[in-house]
Design an enzyme around this catalytic site. Structure first.
Site, short mmCIF file in Angstrom:
data_model
loop_
_atom_site.label_atom_id
_atom_site.label_comp_id
_atom_site.label_asym_id
_atom_site.label_seq_id
_atom_site.Cartn_x
_atom_site.Cartn_y
_atom_site.Cartn_z
N SER A 143 17.84 -7.96 -33.78
CA SER A 143 17.15 -9.41 -34.10
C SER A 143 17.75 -10.52 -34.86
CB SER A 143 15.67 -9.07 -34.64
OG SER A 143 14.85 -10.12 -34.90
N TYR A 156 9.72 -4.84 -39.81
CA TYR A 156 10.44 -5.00 -38.49
C TYR A 156 11.86 -5.68 -39.06
CZ TYR A 156 11.99 -7.27 -34.49
OH TYR A 156 12.40 -7.88 -33.39
N LEU A 188 13.37 -15.73 -31.97
CA LEU A 188 12.18 -15.48 -31.48
C LEU A 188 11.88 -16.04 -29.92
CD1 LEU A 188 9.04 -15.07 -32.10
CD2 LEU A 188 8.88 -17.66 -32.67
#
Length: 252
Positions: A143, A156, A188
């Site tokens: 991420s 996360y 995102l």
């Protein structure tokens, strides 16, 4: 020409959202797909079959080593090998934004169990097949939050930081066996679960878009080019790397 013809590729967390988009895109490039999720990813599999693709779909909890090993063995037997693994399954879209003081120990452990240990279990399960082949491609999903140190989602972000570290370490360990492992780190991305989560609405999304060089929403299709590259022979001299795909919010 399709870039993944006859490659047997596992995609975890393929029942919906980004995982389903990954699976359909890989199939369109000629791959033989093996899909798993907590519930059988039949809808995704049906779409691939309708388009003429080859796919095996099973229910599998990636935190259960025996189940993951059995799934990998079935894929190798049915598809004649395992050329690539896409470690997509993770907890994110349904998580609520909260301060570190409000994250319970139980929630922390759940996120780590799925996002980190689940990824480890899947890598471990495909190692026998990839070692026998002398070749393999593993694509872990990290991420862009790792490089931002994004707040209000410590469990996360920490789990995805672990995925970047895991990728680097595994690359060193298995390179001599002809196995490559890299990370794709999305920003995102507006999947169905994210759009349904009220924590990812309004000003938070607007601020995220404003931080990008390319100022628009990210959608699952934006990730496909990098994914196919990492799963194909085009990236065979790459390993241990992380590619950020987030419209330039992070310049990594």
């Amino acid at each position: 020409m399709a870039r993944l013809v006859e490659r047997s590729i596992i995609v975890t967390g393929a029942a919906q959202g980004i995982g389903a988009a990954y699976a359909k895109a890989l199939a369109s490039e000629g791959a033989k797909l093996a899909l798993c999720d907590l519930a059988p990813p039949d809808e995704t599999a049906d779409a691939i079959r309708s388009a003429g693709g080859t796919v095996l779909a099973r229910a599998c909890d990636i935190t259960q080593p025996a189940a993951v090993a059995a799934f990998a063995a079935e894929v190798e037997r049915e598809h004649g090998g395992i050329q690539a693994l896409v470690n997509n399954a993770a907890l994110f879209g349904n998580l609520a934004l909260k301060s570190l003081e409000d994250i319970t120990s139980e929630e922390w452990d759940q996120v780590m169990r799925v996002n980190v240990r689940g990824t480890f279990e899947c890598i471990k399960a495909v190692m026998p097949a990839m070692r026998r082949q002398g070749y393999g491609k593993i694509v872990n999903i990290a991420s862009a939050t790792v490089f931002k140190g994004a707040p209000m989602m410590l469990h996360y972000v920490a789990s995805k930081g672990a995925i970047v570290a895991l990728t680097r370490s595994v690359a060193r360990e298995v390179g001599d066996a002809g196995i490559r492992i890299n990370c794709l780190a999305p920003g995102l991305t507006m999947s169905a679960n994210v759009e349904a989560n009220q924590d990812w609405a309004g000003r938070i999304v607007e601020a995220n878009i404003a931080s990008r060089c390319l100022k628009r929403d990210a959608v699952p299709d934006d990730l496909i080019g990098a994914l196919v590259f990492l799963a194909s022979g085009e990236s065979d001299f790459m390993t241990g790397q992380t590619i950020v795909v987030d419209g330039g919010s992070v310049t990594h």
